[in-house]
Design a protein around this motif. Sequence first.
Motif: not given
Length: 184
Positions: A64-65, A67, A88, A124
């Motif tokens: 989740d760092t 894309r 995030i 997000r």
Amino acid sequence: MFAVSLGDGAELRPLEPWHAEEFLSHMERGREFIGQYVGLPDRVTDLESSRSFLRTYADKATADTGRIYGIWTGGKLVGGVMFRTMDIPNASAEAGCWLEPSAAGRGLVTRAVRTIIDWAVEERGIHRVEWVVASENEPSIAVARRLGMTRDGVLRESFLYRGRRYDMEIWSVLAPEWRAARSA
């Protein structure tokens, strides 16, 4: 896998390691054009480096760092957009893009970045999206303007690329500004 229509027969899809061969072919078609301001073509030079680059973003997605997404027209990969970074806990991200010459001037990057910013803000919880661009890269600056971003400042001669120092501009949009503009 999902695909988001960008209109005009174009779509946005995740760009994954199994796309390595197609990604390399795309880089070959656009290497000089893309490489004017973006180091991506210097990193993707053969099949293994293509696969490795896409694996890096698969790992970022897992953590989740970051894309990465491809832009396809007529079934052909012609560009992409990404979150180079996603933090995030601090609710910030840096977006980026590239495009081969055959797809330039059609608004594809603007529509694709709009799609990923919508996702980042609404899904997000990202509060600040940054756009870092060479001061000479007028098409990319135009994208930032069309997205309603604000120019935060210039980092003078901060980026050494292919033996030359470039001024880098930082543009950004905050979630409340993004939502207000989208609802207007």
